[in-house]
Motif scaffolding. Structure first.
Motif, PDB file in Angstrom:
ATOM      1  N   GLY A 244      79.211-123.928 -60.597  1.00 33.10           N
ATOM      2  CA  GLY A 244      79.114-122.571 -61.133  1.00 33.10           C
ATOM      3  C   GLY A 244      80.421-122.179 -61.804  1.00 33.10           C
ATOM      4  N   ASN A 245      80.368-121.097 -62.554  1.00 30.80           N
ATOM      5  CA  ASN A 245      81.608-120.533 -63.096  1.00 30.80           C
ATOM      6  C   ASN A 245      81.484-119.010 -63.012  1.00 30.80           C
ATOM      7  N   ASP A 246      81.296-118.552 -61.768  1.00 31.69           N
ATOM      8  CA  ASP A 246      80.965-117.141 -61.534  1.00 31.69           C
ATOM      9  C   ASP A 246      82.038-116.201 -62.074  1.00 31.69           C
ATOM     10  N   ALA A 247      81.572-115.205 -62.809  1.00 32.91           N
ATOM     11  CA  ALA A 247      82.486-114.181 -63.330  1.00 32.91           C
ATOM     12  C   ALA A 247      82.389-112.926 -62.471  1.00 32.91           C
ATOM     13  N   ALA A 248      83.527-112.298 -62.231  1.00 27.60           N
ATOM     14  CA  ALA A 248      83.547-110.952 -61.654  1.00 27.60           C
ATOM     15  C   ALA A 248      83.864-110.014 -62.808  1.00 27.60           C
ATOM     16  N   LEU A 249      82.939-109.110 -63.105  1.00 25.24           N
ATOM     17  CA  LEU A 249      83.133-108.181 -64.212  1.00 25.24           C
ATOM     18  C   LEU A 249      83.494-106.809 -63.640  1.00 25.24           C
ATOM     19  N   VAL A 250      84.751-106.423 -63.856  1.00 29.24           N
ATOM     20  CA  VAL A 250      85.248-105.160 -63.319  1.00 29.24           C
ATOM     21  C   VAL A 250      85.061-104.076 -64.381  1.00 29.24           C
ATOM     22  N   LEU A 251      84.405-102.987 -64.021  1.00 22.91           N
ATOM     23  CA  LEU A 251      84.239-101.883 -64.972  1.00 22.91           C
ATOM     24  C   LEU A 251      85.429-100.919 -64.856  1.00 22.91           C
ATOM     25  N   ASP A 252      85.535-100.035 -65.851  1.00 18.29           N
ATOM     26  CA  ASP A 252      86.779 -99.246 -65.932  1.00 18.29           C
ATOM     27  C   ASP A 252      86.827 -98.052 -64.975  1.00 18.29           C
ATOM     28  N   ASP A 253      85.807 -97.952 -64.075  1.00 20.53           N
ATOM     29  CA  ASP A 253      85.797 -96.798 -63.166  1.00 20.53           C
ATOM     30  C   ASP A 253      86.143 -97.191 -61.723  1.00 20.53           C
ATOM     31  N   VAL A 254      86.609 -98.440 -61.509  1.00 18.53           N
ATOM     32  CA  VAL A 254      86.885 -98.840 -60.123  1.00 18.53           C
ATOM     33  C   VAL A 254      88.234 -98.311 -59.650  1.00 18.53           C
ATOM     34  N   ASN A 255      88.345 -98.250 -58.342  1.00 17.93           N
ATOM     35  CA  ASN A 255      89.644 -98.020 -57.741  1.00 17.93           C
ATOM     36  C   ASN A 255      90.238 -99.406 -57.473  1.00 17.93           C
ATOM     37  N   VAL A 256      91.273 -99.752 -58.199  1.00 19.09           N
ATOM     38  CA  VAL A 256      91.838-101.111 -58.148  1.00 19.09           C
ATOM     39  C   VAL A 256      92.162-101.524 -56.713  1.00 19.09           C
ATOM     40  N   GLU A 257      92.794-100.614 -55.981  1.00 19.53           N
ATOM     41  CA  GLU A 257      93.215-100.948 -54.609  1.00 19.53           C
ATOM     42  C   GLU A 257      91.995-101.272 -53.734  1.00 19.53           C
ATOM     43  N   ASP A 258      90.871-100.615 -54.009  1.00 18.03           N
ATOM     44  CA  ASP A 258      89.666-100.853 -53.208  1.00 18.03           C
ATOM     45  C   ASP A 258      89.070-102.239 -53.458  1.00 18.03           C
ATOM     46  N   VAL A 259      89.091-102.682 -54.701  1.00 20.56           N
ATOM     47  CA  VAL A 259      88.331-103.897 -55.019  1.00 20.56           C
ATOM     48  C   VAL A 259      89.188-105.170 -55.069  1.00 20.56           C
ATOM     49  N   ALA A 260      90.504-105.028 -55.240  1.00 20.33           N
ATOM     50  CA  ALA A 260      91.344-106.226 -55.423  1.00 20.33           C
ATOM     51  C   ALA A 260      91.211-107.191 -54.239  1.00 20.33           C
ATOM     52  N   SER A 286      92.584-100.956 -69.500  1.00 22.38           N
ATOM     53  CA  SER A 286      93.202 -99.814 -68.811  1.00 22.38           C
ATOM     54  C   SER A 286      93.624-100.157 -67.372  1.00 22.38           C
ATOM     55  N   LEU A 287      92.986-101.145 -66.753  1.00 20.62           N
ATOM     56  CA  LEU A 287      93.298-101.479 -65.357  1.00 20.62           C
ATOM     57  C   LEU A 287      93.973-102.835 -65.219  1.00 20.62           C
ATOM     58  N   TYR A 288      94.170-103.509 -66.359  1.00 19.41           N
ATOM     59  CA  TYR A 288      94.533-104.931 -66.318  1.00 19.41           C
ATOM     60  C   TYR A 288      95.835-105.196 -65.546  1.00 19.41           C
ATOM     61  N   ASP A 289      96.897-104.498 -65.879  1.00 17.99           N
ATOM     62  CA  ASP A 289      98.190-104.786 -65.231  1.00 17.99           C
ATOM     63  C   ASP A 289      98.124-104.542 -63.730  1.00 17.99           C
ATOM     64  N   ARG A 290      97.494-103.420 -63.375  1.00 17.53           N
ATOM     65  CA  ARG A 290      97.432-103.091 -61.944  1.00 17.53           C
ATOM     66  C   ARG A 290      96.600-104.107 -61.175  1.00 17.53           C
ATOM     67  N   MET A 291      95.477-104.520 -61.763  1.00 17.55           N
ATOM     68  CA  MET A 291      94.623-105.493 -61.077  1.00 17.55           C
ATOM     69  C   MET A 291      95.338-106.837 -60.947  1.00 17.55           C
ATOM     70  N   CYS A 292      96.003-107.265 -62.028  1.00 17.12           N
ATOM     71  CA  CYS A 292      96.737-108.543 -61.966  1.00 17.12           C
ATOM     72  C   CYS A 292      97.799-108.485 -60.869  1.00 17.12           C
ATOM     73  N   ASP A 293      98.542-107.378 -60.823  1.00 15.73           N
ATOM     74  CA  ASP A 293      99.610-107.261 -59.812  1.00 15.73           C
ATOM     75  C   ASP A 293      99.034-107.281 -58.405  1.00 15.73           C
ATOM     76  N   ALA A 294      97.931-106.545 -58.215  1.00 13.64           N
ATOM     77  CA  ALA A 294      97.348-106.450 -56.856  1.00 13.64           C
ATOM     78  C   ALA A 294      96.864-107.821 -56.380  1.00 13.64           C
ATOM     79  N   ILE A 295      96.175-108.549 -57.246  1.00 13.01           N
ATOM     80  CA  ILE A 295      95.640-109.859 -56.816  1.00 13.01           C
ATOM     81  C   ILE A 295      96.790-110.858 -56.647  1.00 13.01           C
ATOM     82  N   ALA A 296      97.755-110.806 -57.537  1.00 16.34           N
ATOM     83  CA  ALA A 296      98.903-111.729 -57.429  1.00 16.34           C
ATOM     84  C   ALA A 296      99.690-111.480 -56.143  1.00 16.34           C
ATOM     85  N   THR A 297      99.833-110.214 -55.760  1.00 15.72           N
ATOM     86  CA  THR A 297     100.555-109.907 -54.514  1.00 15.72           C
ATOM     87  C   THR A 297      99.839-110.524 -53.324  1.00 15.72           C
TER      88      THR A 297
END
Ligand code: NAD
Length: 483
Positions: A244-260, A286-297
């Motif tokens: 598989g090559n499952d994609a997670a598609l994040v929409l622009d209304d999520v709370n980054v901290e909740d989903v990361a 709009s959420l890219y930097d924050r999501m990248c930082d949260a997952i990388a942390t």
């Protein structure tokens, strides 16, 4: 060193040749594993065919009881199986224990399913009944990521439906399956379940064998294609659960901290060696930097190591070939993106790869378009939702996908547009024995699990009975006419 034997016709058997099974955490030898000769494979197939005659006549209620006994035996041998699983597969011990529990749960839940006949038509002309018949001998060919769980979720439906089985684990993780064979030896009649191990040579022979009726395969898409072509001559039934090559598609209304955290968990589960793990994440600008930082942390804090160490959260990659493949993808990730966690393997024996997160990477890079099947996660930035849905659907894989949003109707409308067998909303990799797992496109053919997965181990049979009208029924129309 522990000895392991194959299960052929109810007997535990050695072989003339053996292979070494390597502990992926440190490359030490766990044990030597027998490799079946072609004659031994033939004996197993013959035994399974002979056992089929009685097994199919055994009431389903009795077959069910034997699957429950197997689940009980898994519980009794949990610690031994889990330790072995960690030694050969690499996953942390608590996750190996969870795999043993899941294996038991699949046996119980699938063993409790029903295959009752159903009535299609019942009128004065005919009575048409649909029945589910067993197929015969099934060969289960398995990969190395969840040896015990996959063996169990093939055993349970195959046997409940009245088939007999040849189990063939992957050559790099054969020991837990051999131990399982030893444990269930006294539960099922001789020949009903056979466990044979190989050096990657018996799969094609099983696939082409005229006395095997079905192949239930879990593994790579490439091997799935070889199996499909090998099975063509005998028109075998096939269930193929592939890459598989499952994609997670994040929409622009999520709370980054909740989903990361949830995205991180579903991406790196089993060190990314899961067919339905998240393999690529799409995040709006709009959420890219924050999501990248949260997952990388999260990735940087994770403890990767020897699964026997209680502090370890993620084990090594399972084998040398897979390790080399991941190293290749790490190299490409450095070329095509920015590594924000992991990226460099430690200089020590074993197949340890730090959890790696890659940003500033685009579709078209092999890290995004292909399936590394290891602890490497690309995060792709998108601007246009329609465009990104289209891009995700362009993949030749179609196992799973997920949509992440705080607006459920919106998430559902996006989920309806993704062309995958399963689409999760605000979760990923959530599965169970009573939920079917279908695949689309090159991710496979057929369904595993659930009632539909059970029915894949059967042939549909129609019993169509002509109703002979009674004398009064024959007189009936004439009476009507006279009126
Ligand atoms: P693999 O295809 O190399 O091997 C799987 C099994 O097939 C092994 O038992 C192997 O001996 C056997 N085999 C190899 N060549 C064969 C042939 N020509 N004919 C018949 N059998 C053959 O896969 P792998 O490397 O063990 O597993 C990794 C891959 O499997 C990944 O791509 C992953 O996505 C996929 N996978 C999919 C699922 C799923 O449910 N969809 C689950 C686990 C793994």
């Amino acid at each position: 060193m522990q000895q392991f034997k194959m299960l052929i016709n109810g007997r535990l058997e050695d072989s003339e040749t053996t292979i070494e099974v390597i502990n992926p955490a440190d490359e030490s030898t766990v044990a030597r594993c027998p490799t079946a000769s072609v004659e031994q494979m033939e004996q197993a197939i013959k035994a399974a065919n002979q056992a089929f005659h009685d097994w199919r006549q055994t009431p389903i209620s009795e077959r069910r009881v034997q699957l429950i006994l197997m689940a009980n035996a898994l519980r009794i041998h949990k610690e031994e199986l889990a330790t072995l699983l960690t030694s050969e597969q690499g996953k942390p011990l608590d996750q190996a224990r969870a795999e043993v529990d899941y294996a038991g749960a699949f046996c119980r839940t699938m063993g409790d399913m029903r295959l009752d006949p159903s009535l299609l038509i019942d009128n004065n002309k005919q009575r048409v009944e649909l029945q589910r018949q067993p197929l015969g001998v099934v060969a289960a060919i398995m990969p190395w990521n969840f040896p015990l769980l996959i063996a169990s979720y093939k055993i349970a439906p195959a046997l409940l439906a009245g088939n007999t089985l040849i189990l063939k684990p992957a050559p790099t993780t054969p020991l837990t399956t051999l131990k399982l064979g030893e444990i269930i030896q006294s539960i099922f009649p001789p020949g009903v379940v056979n466990v044979i191990t190989d050096n990657n040579n018996l799969g094609p022979l099983l696939t082409q064998h005229p006395d095997i009726q079905k192949i239930s395969f879990t593994g790579s898409t490439q091997t799935g294609k070889a199996i499909m072509s090998g099975a063509a001559d005998t028109l075998k039934r096939l269930t193929l659960e592939l890459g598989g090559n499952d994609a997670a598609l994040v929409l622009d209304d999520v709370n980054v901290e909740d989903v990361a955290q949830d995205i991180f968990n579903a991406a790196f589960i089993n060190s990314g060696q899961v067919c339905v793990a998240i393999k690529r994440v799409y995040v709006p600008e709009s959420l890219y930097d924050r999501m990248c930082d949260a997952i990388a942390t999260l990735a940087s804090r994770a403890v990767v190591g020897n699964g026997m160490d209680p502090t370890c959260q993620f084990g090594p990659v399972q084998n040398r070939a897979q390790f080399d493949k991941i190293c290749h993808y790490l190299h490409i990730a450095k070329r095509d993106g920015t590594i924000i966690a992991g990226g460099t393997q430690p200089d020590q024996p074993g197949f340890l790869v730090p959890l790696t997160v890659v940003r500033d990477i685009k579709d078209g890079s092999p890290v995004v378009d292909e399936e590394p099947f290891g602890p490497i996660l690309p995060i792709v930035c998108y601007r246009d939702l329609d465009e990104v849905i289209n891009t995700i659907n362009c993949s030749s894989s179609g196992l799973g996908g997920s949509v992440w949003s705080s607006n459920l109707p919106r998430a559902e409308s996006v989920a309806n547009r993704l062309d995958t067998g399963t689409v999760w909303i605000n979760q990923h990799c959530a599965f169970g024995p009573d939920i079917p797992m279908p695949a689309t496109k090159e991710s496979g053919i057929g369904v595993e699990w659930g009632q539909q997965g059970l029915e894949e181990f059967t042939a549909l049979k129609v019993i169509n009975i002509k109703r002979t009208p009674t004398a009064s029924q024959l007189r009936q129309p004439q009476t009507t006419l006279r009126q």
